[in-house]
Every structure is written in C-alpha cells, then in structure tokens.
Design a protein around this motif. Structure first.
Motif, PDB file in Angstrom:
ATOM      1  N   ASN A  44       0.812  -1.220   0.000  1.00  0.00           N
ATOM      2  CA  ASN A  44       0.000   0.000   0.000  1.00  0.00           C
ATOM      3  C   ASN A  44       0.846   1.272   0.000  1.00  0.00           C
ATOM      4  OD1 ASN A  44       1.005  -0.139   2.581  1.00  0.00           O
ATOM      5  ND2 ASN A  44      -0.988  -0.396   3.575  1.00  0.00           N
ATOM      6  N   THR A  45       2.060   1.160  -0.525  1.00  0.00           N
ATOM      7  CA  THR A  45       2.910   2.346  -0.676  1.00  0.00           C
ATOM      8  C   THR A  45       3.245   2.519  -2.149  1.00  0.00           C
ATOM      9  OG1 THR A  45       4.980   1.120  -0.372  1.00  0.00           O
ATOM     10  CG2 THR A  45       3.870   1.932   1.629  1.00  0.00           C
ATOM     11  N   SER A  46       4.119   3.475  -2.438  1.00  0.00           N
ATOM     12  CA  SER A  46       4.422   3.798  -3.838  1.00  0.00           C
ATOM     13  C   SER A  46       5.416   2.841  -4.464  1.00  0.00           C
ATOM     14  CB  SER A  46       4.947   5.225  -3.940  1.00  0.00           C
ATOM     15  OG  SER A  46       6.143   5.366  -3.185  1.00  0.00           O
ATOM     16  N   THR A  47       5.922   1.878  -3.699  1.00  0.00           N
ATOM     17  CA  THR A  47       6.886   0.925  -4.263  1.00  0.00           C
ATOM     18  C   THR A  47       6.486  -0.498  -3.912  1.00  0.00           C
ATOM     19  OG1 THR A  47       8.314   1.023  -2.314  1.00  0.00           O
ATOM     20  CG2 THR A  47       8.772   2.588  -4.099  1.00  0.00           C
ATOM     21  N   ILE A  48       7.004  -1.426  -4.751  1.00  0.00           N
ATOM     22  CA  ILE A  48       6.833  -2.857  -4.488  1.00  0.00           C
ATOM     23  C   ILE A  48       8.060  -3.570  -5.027  1.00  0.00           C
ATOM     24  CG2 ILE A  48       5.635  -3.376  -6.663  1.00  0.00           C
ATOM     25  CD1 ILE A  48       3.855  -5.315  -5.052  1.00  0.00           C
ATOM     26  N   THR A  49       8.492  -4.632  -4.349  1.00  0.00           N
ATOM     27  CA  THR A  49       9.692  -5.377  -4.731  1.00  0.00           C
ATOM     28  C   THR A  49       9.295  -6.681  -5.400  1.00  0.00           C
ATOM     29  OG1 THR A  49      10.967  -4.419  -2.917  1.00  0.00           O
ATOM     30  CG2 THR A  49      11.824  -6.435  -3.912  1.00  0.00           C
ATOM     31  N   ALA A  50       9.950  -6.990  -6.526  1.00  0.00           N
ATOM     32  CA  ALA A  50       9.672  -8.215  -7.276  1.00  0.00           C
ATOM     33  C   ALA A  50      10.919  -9.090  -7.313  1.00  0.00           C
ATOM     34  CB  ALA A  50       9.219  -7.883  -8.687  1.00  0.00           C
ATOM     35  N   ASP A  51      10.711 -10.416  -7.314  1.00  0.00           N
ATOM     36  CA  ASP A  51      11.805 -11.375  -7.499  1.00  0.00           C
ATOM     37  C   ASP A  51      11.271 -12.545  -8.310  1.00  0.00           C
ATOM     38  OD1 ASP A  51      10.392 -13.042  -5.728  1.00  0.00           O
ATOM     39  OD2 ASP A  51      11.502 -12.292  -3.990  1.00  0.00           O
ATOM     40  N   VAL A  52      12.080 -13.603  -8.469  1.00  0.00           N
ATOM     41  CA  VAL A  52      11.662 -14.699  -9.343  1.00  0.00           C
ATOM     42  C   VAL A  52      10.516 -15.501  -8.763  1.00  0.00           C
ATOM     43  CG1 VAL A  52      13.881 -14.926 -10.529  1.00  0.00           C
ATOM     44  CG2 VAL A  52      13.467 -16.185  -8.382  1.00  0.00           C
ATOM     45  N   ASP A  53      10.232 -15.298  -7.465  1.00  0.00           N
ATOM     46  CA  ASP A  53       9.063 -15.967  -6.883  1.00  0.00           C
ATOM     47  C   ASP A  53       7.772 -15.214  -7.191  1.00  0.00           C
ATOM     48  OD1 ASP A  53      10.321 -18.129  -5.742  1.00  0.00           O
ATOM     49  OD2 ASP A  53      10.848 -17.019  -3.916  1.00  0.00           O
ATOM     50  N   LYS A  54       7.905 -13.982  -7.706  1.00  0.00           N
ATOM     51  CA  LYS A  54       6.724 -13.141  -7.959  1.00  0.00           C
ATOM     52  C   LYS A  54       6.813 -12.528  -9.351  1.00  0.00           C
ATOM     53  CE  LYS A  54       7.861 -11.086  -4.137  1.00  0.00           C
ATOM     54  NZ  LYS A  54       7.962 -10.164  -2.982  1.00  0.00           N
ATOM     55  N   LEU A  55       6.876 -13.414 -10.342  1.00  0.00           N
ATOM     56  CA  LEU A  55       6.917 -12.968 -11.723  1.00  0.00           C
ATOM     57  C   LEU A  55       5.501 -12.731 -12.239  1.00  0.00           C
ATOM     58  CD1 LEU A  55       9.604 -15.422 -13.172  1.00  0.00           C
ATOM     59  CD2 LEU A  55       9.946 -13.111 -12.246  1.00  0.00           C
ATOM     60  N   GLY A  56       5.361 -11.796 -13.178  1.00  0.00           N
ATOM     61  CA  GLY A  56       4.063 -11.545 -13.784  1.00  0.00           C
ATOM     62  C   GLY A  56       3.812 -10.078 -14.039  1.00  0.00           C
ATOM     63  N   ALA A  57       2.532  -9.734 -14.240  1.00  0.00           N
ATOM     64  CA  ALA A  57       2.115  -8.370 -14.621  1.00  0.00           C
ATOM     65  C   ALA A  57       1.772  -7.566 -13.368  1.00  0.00           C
ATOM     66  CB  ALA A  57       0.928  -8.426 -15.566  1.00  0.00           C
ATOM     67  N   TYR A  58       2.465  -6.439 -13.196  1.00  0.00           N
ATOM     68  CA  TYR A  58       2.247  -5.550 -12.049  1.00  0.00           C
ATOM     69  C   TYR A  58       1.499  -4.284 -12.481  1.00  0.00           C
ATOM     70  CZ  TYR A  58       5.447  -8.241  -9.106  1.00  0.00           C
ATOM     71  OH  TYR A  58       6.044  -9.240  -8.372  1.00  0.00           O
ATOM     72  N   ARG A  59       0.606  -3.852 -11.596  1.00  0.00           N
ATOM     73  CA  ARG A  59      -0.124  -2.610 -11.850  1.00  0.00           C
ATOM     74  C   ARG A  59      -0.424  -1.944 -10.516  1.00  0.00           C
ATOM     75  NH1 ARG A  59      -5.278  -2.184 -15.974  1.00  0.00           N
ATOM     76  NH2 ARG A  59      -4.976   0.021 -16.534  1.00  0.00           N
ATOM     77  N   ALA A  60      -0.375  -0.596 -10.499  1.00  0.00           N
ATOM     78  CA  ALA A  60      -0.642   0.173  -9.279  1.00  0.00           C
ATOM     79  C   ALA A  60      -1.905   1.010  -9.453  1.00  0.00           C
ATOM     80  CB  ALA A  60       0.538   1.071  -8.936  1.00  0.00           C
ATOM     81  N   THR A  61      -2.629   1.205  -8.351  1.00  0.00           N
ATOM     82  CA  THR A  61      -3.806   2.075  -8.315  1.00  0.00           C
ATOM     83  C   THR A  61      -3.617   3.068  -7.186  1.00  0.00           C
ATOM     84  OG1 THR A  61      -5.260   0.347  -9.164  1.00  0.00           O
ATOM     85  CG2 THR A  61      -6.313   2.168  -7.992  1.00  0.00           C
ATOM     86  N   VAL A  62      -3.997   4.342  -7.452  1.00  0.00           N
ATOM     87  CA  VAL A  62      -3.778   5.390  -6.457  1.00  0.00           C
ATOM     88  C   VAL A  62      -5.061   6.189  -6.257  1.00  0.00           C
ATOM     89  CG1 VAL A  62      -3.011   7.121  -8.140  1.00  0.00           C
ATOM     90  CG2 VAL A  62      -2.249   7.273  -5.756  1.00  0.00           C
ATOM     91  N   THR A  63      -5.269   6.678  -5.028  1.00  0.00           N
ATOM     92  CA  THR A  63      -6.328   7.626  -4.710  1.00  0.00           C
ATOM     93  C   THR A  63      -5.670   8.957  -4.402  1.00  0.00           C
ATOM     94  OG1 THR A  63      -7.700   5.871  -3.772  1.00  0.00           O
ATOM     95  CG2 THR A  63      -8.277   8.134  -3.195  1.00  0.00           C
ATOM     96  N   ASP A  64      -5.983   9.997  -5.207  1.00  0.00           N
ATOM     97  CA  ASP A  64      -5.266  11.262  -5.037  1.00  0.00           C
ATOM     98  C   ASP A  64      -5.902  12.122  -3.954  1.00  0.00           C
ATOM     99  OD1 ASP A  64      -7.460  12.577  -6.094  1.00  0.00           O
ATOM    100  OD2 ASP A  64      -6.527  13.040  -8.014  1.00  0.00           O
ATOM    101  N   ILE A  65      -5.369  13.319  -3.786  1.00  0.00           N
ATOM    102  CA  ILE A  65      -5.793  14.210  -2.714  1.00  0.00           C
ATOM    103  C   ILE A  65      -7.243  14.637  -2.848  1.00  0.00           C
ATOM    104  CG2 ILE A  65      -5.099  16.352  -3.867  1.00  0.00           C
ATOM    105  CD1 ILE A  65      -3.960  17.253  -1.132  1.00  0.00           C
ATOM    106  N   ASN A  66      -7.828  14.539  -4.068  1.00  0.00           N
ATOM    107  CA  ASN A  66      -9.232  14.888  -4.297  1.00  0.00           C
ATOM    108  C   ASN A  66     -10.160  13.694  -4.135  1.00  0.00           C
ATOM    109  OD1 ASN A  66      -8.667  17.631  -5.024  1.00  0.00           O
ATOM    110  ND2 ASN A  66      -7.947  16.883  -7.008  1.00  0.00           N
ATOM    111  N   GLY A  67      -9.583  12.535  -3.809  1.00  0.00           N
ATOM    112  CA  GLY A  67     -10.394  11.332  -3.685  1.00  0.00           C
ATOM    113  C   GLY A  67     -10.657  10.642  -5.002  1.00  0.00           C
TER     114      GLY A  67
END
Length: 323
Positions: free
Chosen positions: A272-295
């Motif tokens: 739930n932060t702005s970064t995520i760590t990937a390794d060979v145990d977690k291969l695949g398609a990554y995508r992030a979703t954000v809620t901005d200051i206006n909601g």
C-alpha cells in the motif's frame, strides 16, 4: 285532481292553469341542463359554481378527499348560496385547493329516486410554489455520477407541478433546458471535464395558472483523475536478484498509504505504498492504483516482470535444504 283556470278552462293534473308543466306535482323529476365547471383563482379571491336545472331545491356538497365522500355545505363563511343554483366561495384559501363541489337538485315534493346529482367541479387555488431546499454545489471525479436535488412546496401536488432543470455554461449568464430532466432530482452520469464549473438550476411550474419559481444555481466541479505511471530498472530477473517497481503520481496521493498493487490481476497483500519489490518468486504483470488528494482513483500502466535467460544452472533457493 283538476285545477280550474280562467274562462272555464280546466287544466290536466300535470299542468298549471296556463298550460305549463307543474313542477310542484309530487314525483316530478328534476333535470340538469348545465353542469358546474372547474374554477381557477388566486388566493383570497372568490369563486362561483353554477348549475342550470329545472328544479325546486338545491343542496351543494363538498369533497375534501378526491370524491371518496361528500358532505352538505351550510351557508357559513366562506360559503353562501348553498341551497341555490349558484354556490359562492368568498376569500378562498389554500386549504380549499382541489376541493370537489357538486349539487343535488330535486322537485319540491320529490318521489324516491327523483333527485339528480350534478357532476363534480374542482376548485384550484393557485399558489406560487416555494423552494424549501436549494440544490447545492457538488464536486465529483471524472467519469462518476453527480446529482442535484431540490425540495419544493408545490401546493397543487405532483400532478399539477412540473420540474425543468436547466444548465448554464457561462457562469449563469444564460440557461438552457436539459431534455428529459423533469424530476426533483437531476442525475448526471459519467461527468466530463467539459462540465466543470457548469451551473444547474430547476424551474418549478405549478398549474393551473402556470406560476413559476426558480431555484439557485448549483455548481458542478469535476476533478480530473490522477496520472500514475510505474517504472523499474530491470524487467527480467534471475534467482537472487530483485527489482523495485516505483509509482509516480500527479496530483499527490491522498496519504502515504493511498496505493494498492495487483500481480496478474490479484491484489498483493500489504502492498500500500508507492513501491513494491519483485523477485523470481513473484513474476508476472504488475499494476498500481492510487487515490489522489481529491479522492479520485486511477490505475497505472502494466509492467511485466519475467525470468532472464541464462546458460547457468541455478540451485535455488540457496542455501537450500538439499531438496
């Protein structure tokens, strides 16, 4: 019986001495030739309901429940002429609005069933409607739904009152009708940035005199969705190597934990932060979703992390338990 006339003439029992019908005769039926008509007036004005009939007695009646029941009217304010061919209502108030009036007519000595009841006429006391609750300014995110609601006092009821919502795109200088927007609530689906700062108001019209009242204009503010992109130094990994995927957002997120991440479409727990760590145990398609200051909420591009080709034989995990 017989009635002696002049010059020795004897009239039949159902005629007067001059040959005209004798409505005083027992059993003579009354007849209505002109029914009372609906009356429209402003508050405190006077109204008259008139019936034209061949009758000797009249009794006007009123219904306050839409015709379910009627009661006889006495000659007391605001009524007069309750037992004549014309009923007068002096100083009609809003409390009489949509009352129904009818009259029962009969001969002087009516036989059973010989009375006749007129059709009912409606009294409309036209009162200018009032806005009880004004529509309020509304802020929404791009692509969502916005609603504006007005609460009005429309004395003539929902059938006789109509709503027409209008929009202004020039800060209230002019307004135009919105097609189909004729209810107390205006619903705008999938709002766009072109609708930002539009003003919305409603015109309420009350029958029968078409008196109108216009609400205040309420402003729609449409916020754009945040722009979010994710990037990483490498996208192909070997065992023991990791990479950090970082999200950048404009405008700023609502708070430090306004992020969520998915891997192959499934939510990554505790990410739930702005970064995520990937390794060979977690291969695949990554995508992030954000809620901005206006909601407002938006999702990023997709980054695919895969395994790097290698001609080396890997023992993994290392150290291992020998299996």
């Amino acid at each position: 019986r017989v009635t002696s006339g002049t010059n020795g003439y004897t009239a039949p029992a159902d005629l007067n001495a001059n040959g005209t019908p004798d409505f005083q005769e027992a059993g003579a039926a009354a007849a209505i030739t002109t029914q009372p008509a609906n009356q429209n007036l402003i508050p405190n004005a006077s109204a008259t309901f008139t019936v034209v009939a061949s009758a000797d007695t009249y009794q006007w009646q009123v219904s306050t429940n839409g015709g379910t029941s009627y009661t006889n009217i006495a000659n007391a304010a605001p009524y007069s002429g309750a037992t004549t061919g014309t009923l007068t209502i002096t100083g009609a108030t809003a409390g009489l609005n949509q009352n129904l009036y009818r009259v029962i007519v009969s001969g002087a000595c009516p036989a059973p069933g010989s009375s006749v009841t007129s059709s009912a006429a409606t009294l409309f006391v036209n009162i200018t409607p009032t806005i009880v609750t004004q529509p309020v300014n509304t802020t929404r995110c791009l692509g969502t739904t916005a609603t504006f609601t007005v609460v009005a006092n429309a004395p003539n009821g929902p059938v006789a009152s109509t709503y027409q919502w209008q929009v202004s795109t020039n800060n209230g200088l002019t307004y135009t009708n919105i097609t189909g927007a004729t209810a107390a609530t205006l619903t705008l689906t999938n709002v766009t940035l072109l609708m930002n700062n539009n003003l919305y108001r409603v015109v309420l019209t009350t029958a029968p005199c078409a008196t109108t009242v216009t609400s205040n204009g309420a402003r729609l503010n449409v916020n754009p969705l945040p722009e979010i992109t994710i990037a990483t130094p490498v996208t192909s990994l070997t065992p023991g190597v990791t990479t950090v995927i970082t999200a950048t957002t404009s405008p700023a997120p609502l708070n430090a934990t306004s992020y969520s991440w998915t891997l192959n479409g499934a939510t990554v727990a505790s990410a739930n932060t702005s970064t995520i760590t990937a390794d060979v145990d977690k291969l695949g398609a990554y995508r992030a979703t954000v809620t901005d200051i206006n909601g407002c909420v938006n999702s990023s591009n997709v980054i695919v992390i895969d395994a790097q080709f290698s001609d080396r034989l890997w023992i993994y995990p290392n150290p291992s338990d020998g299996r």
